[in-house]
Scaffold this motif. Structure first.
Motif, PDB file in Angstrom:
ATOM      1  N   ARG A  78       0.721  -1.281  -0.169  1.00  0.00           N
ATOM      2  CA  ARG A  78      -0.013   0.222   0.003  1.00  0.00           C
ATOM      3  C   ARG A  78       1.038   1.294  -0.104  1.00  0.00           C
ATOM      4  O   ARG A  78       1.912   1.342   0.791  1.00  0.00           O
ATOM      5  CB  ARG A  78      -0.830   0.118   1.159  1.00  0.00           C
ATOM      6  CG  ARG A  78      -1.823   1.237   1.653  1.00  0.00           C
ATOM      7  CD  ARG A  78      -2.334   1.078   3.002  1.00  0.00           C
ATOM      8  NE  ARG A  78      -3.357   2.248   3.318  1.00  0.00           N
ATOM      9  CZ  ARG A  78      -4.640   2.141   3.387  1.00  0.00           C
ATOM     10  NH1 ARG A  78      -4.977   0.962   3.122  1.00  0.00           N
ATOM     11  NH2 ARG A  78      -5.152   3.069   3.796  1.00  0.00           N
ATOM     12  N   PRO A  79       0.431   2.213  -0.831  1.00  0.00           N
ATOM     13  CA  PRO A  79       1.459   3.446  -0.756  1.00  0.00           C
ATOM     14  C   PRO A  79       1.197   4.276   0.374  1.00  0.00           C
ATOM     15  O   PRO A  79       0.180   4.047   1.085  1.00  0.00           O
ATOM     16  CB  PRO A  79       0.784   4.380  -1.878  1.00  0.00           C
ATOM     17  CG  PRO A  79      -0.548   3.795  -2.317  1.00  0.00           C
ATOM     18  CD  PRO A  79      -0.497   2.466  -1.702  1.00  0.00           C
ATOM     19  N   ALA A  80       2.601   4.945   0.635  1.00  0.00           N
ATOM     20  CA  ALA A  80       2.683   5.685   2.130  1.00  0.00           C
ATOM     21  C   ALA A  80       1.399   6.804   2.054  1.00  0.00           C
ATOM     22  O   ALA A  80       1.171   7.346   0.984  1.00  0.00           O
ATOM     23  CB  ALA A  80       3.896   6.357   2.109  1.00  0.00           C
ATOM     24  N   GLN A  81       0.802   6.718   3.133  1.00  0.00           N
ATOM     25  CA  GLN A  81      -0.416   8.001   3.306  1.00  0.00           C
ATOM     26  C   GLN A  81       0.140   9.269   3.251  1.00  0.00           C
ATOM     27  O   GLN A  81      -0.191  10.087   2.126  1.00  0.00           O
ATOM     28  CB  GLN A  81      -0.934   7.590   4.797  1.00  0.00           C
ATOM     29  CG  GLN A  81      -2.294   8.334   4.829  1.00  0.00           C
ATOM     30  CD  GLN A  81      -3.501   7.589   3.890  1.00  0.00           C
ATOM     31  OE1 GLN A  81      -3.147   6.381   3.625  1.00  0.00           O
ATOM     32  NE2 GLN A  81      -4.521   8.062   3.549  1.00  0.00           N
ATOM     33  N   ARG A  82       1.317   9.410   3.540  1.00  0.00           N
ATOM     34  CA  ARG A  82       1.972  10.967   3.573  1.00  0.00           C
ATOM     35  C   ARG A  82       2.239  11.397   2.335  1.00  0.00           C
ATOM     36  O   ARG A  82       2.774  10.642   1.262  1.00  0.00           O
ATOM     37  CB  ARG A  82       3.251  11.040   4.367  1.00  0.00           C
ATOM     38  CG  ARG A  82       3.593  12.291   4.593  1.00  0.00           C
ATOM     39  CD  ARG A  82       5.001  12.330   5.633  1.00  0.00           C
ATOM     40  NE  ARG A  82       5.627  13.483   5.789  1.00  0.00           N
ATOM     41  CZ  ARG A  82       5.419  13.870   7.206  1.00  0.00           C
ATOM     42  NH1 ARG A  82       5.387  13.283   8.047  1.00  0.00           N
ATOM     43  NH2 ARG A  82       6.018  15.289   7.380  1.00  0.00           N
ATOM     44  N   GLU A  83       1.603  12.418   1.769  1.00  0.00           N
ATOM     45  CA  GLU A  83       1.585  13.227   0.450  1.00  0.00           C
ATOM     46  C   GLU A  83       1.291  12.307  -0.370  1.00  0.00           C
ATOM     47  O   GLU A  83       1.852  12.432  -1.726  1.00  0.00           O
ATOM     48  CB  GLU A  83       3.103  13.368   0.176  1.00  0.00           C
ATOM     49  CG  GLU A  83       3.803  14.577   1.197  1.00  0.00           C
ATOM     50  CD  GLU A  83       5.291  14.921   0.980  1.00  0.00           C
ATOM     51  OE1 GLU A  83       5.797  14.401   0.032  1.00  0.00           O
ATOM     52  OE2 GLU A  83       5.695  15.607   1.800  1.00  0.00           O
ATOM     53  N   LEU A  84       0.318  11.538  -0.415  1.00  0.00           N
ATOM     54  CA  LEU A  84      -0.213  10.544  -1.254  1.00  0.00           C
ATOM     55  C   LEU A  84      -1.357  11.427  -2.020  1.00  0.00           C
ATOM     56  O   LEU A  84      -2.289  11.932  -1.647  1.00  0.00           O
ATOM     57  CB  LEU A  84      -1.058   9.252  -0.662  1.00  0.00           C
ATOM     58  CG  LEU A  84      -1.646   8.271  -1.518  1.00  0.00           C
ATOM     59  CD1 LEU A  84      -0.746   7.673  -2.594  1.00  0.00           C
ATOM     60  CD2 LEU A  84      -2.359   7.378  -0.667  1.00  0.00           C
ATOM     61  N   SER A  85      -1.267  11.779  -3.278  1.00  0.00           N
ATOM     62  CA  SER A  85      -2.145  12.322  -4.072  1.00  0.00           C
ATOM     63  C   SER A  85      -3.515  11.535  -4.443  1.00  0.00           C
ATOM     64  O   SER A  85      -3.371  10.148  -4.467  1.00  0.00           O
ATOM     65  CB  SER A  85      -1.497  12.869  -5.482  1.00  0.00           C
ATOM     66  OG  SER A  85      -1.572  11.719  -6.288  1.00  0.00           O
ATOM     67  N   PRO A  86      -4.717  12.258  -4.651  1.00  0.00           N
ATOM     68  CA  PRO A  86      -6.014  11.384  -4.863  1.00  0.00           C
ATOM     69  C   PRO A  86      -5.478  10.785  -6.223  1.00  0.00           C
ATOM     70  O   PRO A  86      -6.105   9.575  -6.271  1.00  0.00           O
ATOM     71  CB  PRO A  86      -6.926  12.483  -5.157  1.00  0.00           C
ATOM     72  CG  PRO A  86      -6.340  13.642  -4.311  1.00  0.00           C
ATOM     73  CD  PRO A  86      -4.984  13.458  -4.469  1.00  0.00           C
ATOM     74  N   PHE A 142      -6.392   6.475  -6.467  1.00  0.00           N
ATOM     75  CA  PHE A 142      -7.042   6.094  -7.487  1.00  0.00           C
ATOM     76  C   PHE A 142      -6.449   4.999  -8.260  1.00  0.00           C
ATOM     77  O   PHE A 142      -7.049   3.877  -8.426  1.00  0.00           O
ATOM     78  CB  PHE A 142      -7.580   7.179  -8.552  1.00  0.00           C
ATOM     79  CG  PHE A 142      -8.418   6.521  -9.570  1.00  0.00           C
ATOM     80  CD1 PHE A 142      -9.685   6.482  -9.448  1.00  0.00           C
ATOM     81  CD2 PHE A 142      -7.769   6.247 -10.662  1.00  0.00           C
ATOM     82  CE1 PHE A 142     -10.538   5.799 -10.599  1.00  0.00           C
ATOM     83  CE2 PHE A 142      -8.752   5.909 -11.779  1.00  0.00           C
ATOM     84  CZ  PHE A 142     -10.037   5.513 -11.570  1.00  0.00           C
ATOM     85  N   GLN A 143      -5.187   5.225  -8.710  1.00  0.00           N
ATOM     86  CA  GLN A 143      -4.376   4.431  -9.639  1.00  0.00           C
ATOM     87  C   GLN A 143      -4.251   2.863  -8.688  1.00  0.00           C
ATOM     88  O   GLN A 143      -4.713   2.007  -9.438  1.00  0.00           O
ATOM     89  CB  GLN A 143      -3.093   4.892  -9.869  1.00  0.00           C
ATOM     90  CG  GLN A 143      -3.229   5.818 -10.941  1.00  0.00           C
ATOM     91  CD  GLN A 143      -3.595   5.387 -12.394  1.00  0.00           C
ATOM     92  OE1 GLN A 143      -3.175   4.031 -12.686  1.00  0.00           O
ATOM     93  NE2 GLN A 143      -4.384   6.034 -13.024  1.00  0.00           N
TER      94      GLN A 143
END
Lengths: 221, 86
Positions: B28-36, B40-41
């Motif tokens: 799972r990508p890191a939550q910090r600075e995760l763009s919408p 979505f991707q």
């Protein structure tokens, strides 16, 4: 004949047989039928064991635990039967403890233990032709010729996810015995399906005494 | 031939005992600075590989374990891991 002991809690088995009880007793809040009328003498039999205590054990070091003084089997699918206590290893961190003899000194205080006796039902099917009945109920290889009973199979029986223990396998007559648990909500449907599958083999509901008589014949791992 | 899946706990079983859990897309990508857009991707965009892909499955009717395995989508068969992943 009905004997009664006092209990503050009423417990109701999810399993109901359309048969006339011959003898029953009130045990720890459960109404336990020990004998039904017309059980027959040959078998096979289906017995409701939902009143027998059952624990779920989950721990990162489940190998180190000794429920009831019995060690937990090392590998998933293995079972250990000792003094009426059956322990089934389910996966790396989980085991099931079934008190087949009924007696328990109470659940250990460790957080690893959960009493699941009232969340699930438990049934026993044993006697001649048992494995033929099983073949009608499941695609699982419960005959398991490569494995020595008792062993655990986790899979569908009558399309219901179950923990199934093949406790005994007789050579020749497709006889033997299985025990299984599943969510208690399936009780009536499960009994209906099993009795329907077993009708051609003479399967009948039986009281707890049949199981108590059969239990000593089971071998350990 | 029906799909067979190998559960790491129970061994090979009928595919009907399992539920598909989607493509394996890595951690799972890191939550910090995760763009919408990135979220979505990760959640919705799939490769839909024409061939072997790594997938999540759950042994729903059995032991309940979640695991990844490889399936050839062109023939709907479980296959061994490709050499680079083995």
């Amino acid at each position: 004949m009905t004997t009664e002991t006092k209990s503050a809690i009423r417990r109701v088995s999810p399993v109901c047989f359309a048969a006339a009880p011959g003898e029953s007793e009130d045990r720890d809040g459960w109404q336990v039928v020990t004998r039904y009328e017309n059980e027959g003498e040959e078998g096979p039999w289906l017995v409701d064991l939902s009143h027998r205590p059952r624990w779920d054990v989950q721990d990162g070091h489940v190998d180190a635990l000794r429920p009831g003084g019995v060690s937990v089997p090392q590998e998933a699918g293995q079972c250990r039967l000792q003094d009426g206590l059956l322990i089934n290893r389910m996966n790396r961190t989980q085991a099931a403890v079934w008190h087949l003899a009924g007696a328990t000194d109470g659940m250990p205080a460790e957080a690893a233990y959960t009493d699941v006796g009232e969340a699930t039902l438990m049934l026993a099917l044993f006697g001649p032709q048992t494995l033929r009945i099983c073949e009608k109920l499941s695609a699982l290889d419960l005959a398991g010729l490569q494995r020595r009973p008792p062993f655990l199979v986790q899979g569908p029986l009558a399309h219901v996810p179950c923990q199934i223990v093949v406790a005994q396998r007789n050579s020749g007559d497709f006889g033997g015995g299985i025990l299984w648990t599943c969510s208690r909500g399936y009780g009536r449907s499960m009994v209906h399906a099993v009795l329907d599958a077993g009708r051609e083999f003479g399967l009948r509901p039986a009281g707890e005494q049949r199981f108590t008589d059969w239990l000593p014949s089971l071998s350990s791992d | 031939m029906a799909l067979m899946i190998t559960c790491p706990v129970c061994g090979p079983r009928n595919g009907y005992e399992f539920r598909y859990g989607g493509e394996d897309k890595g951690p799972r990508p890191a939550q910090r600075e995760l763009s919408p857009g990135d979220w979505f991707q990760y959640v919705h965009a799939n490769d839909c590989a024409d061939g072997i892909q790594k997938e999540w499955w759950v042994h729903r009717d059995g032991c309940g374990v979640w695991f990844t395995t490889y399936r050839d989508t062109t023939v709907n068969r479980e296959v061994p891991p490709p050499e680079e992943d083995a």
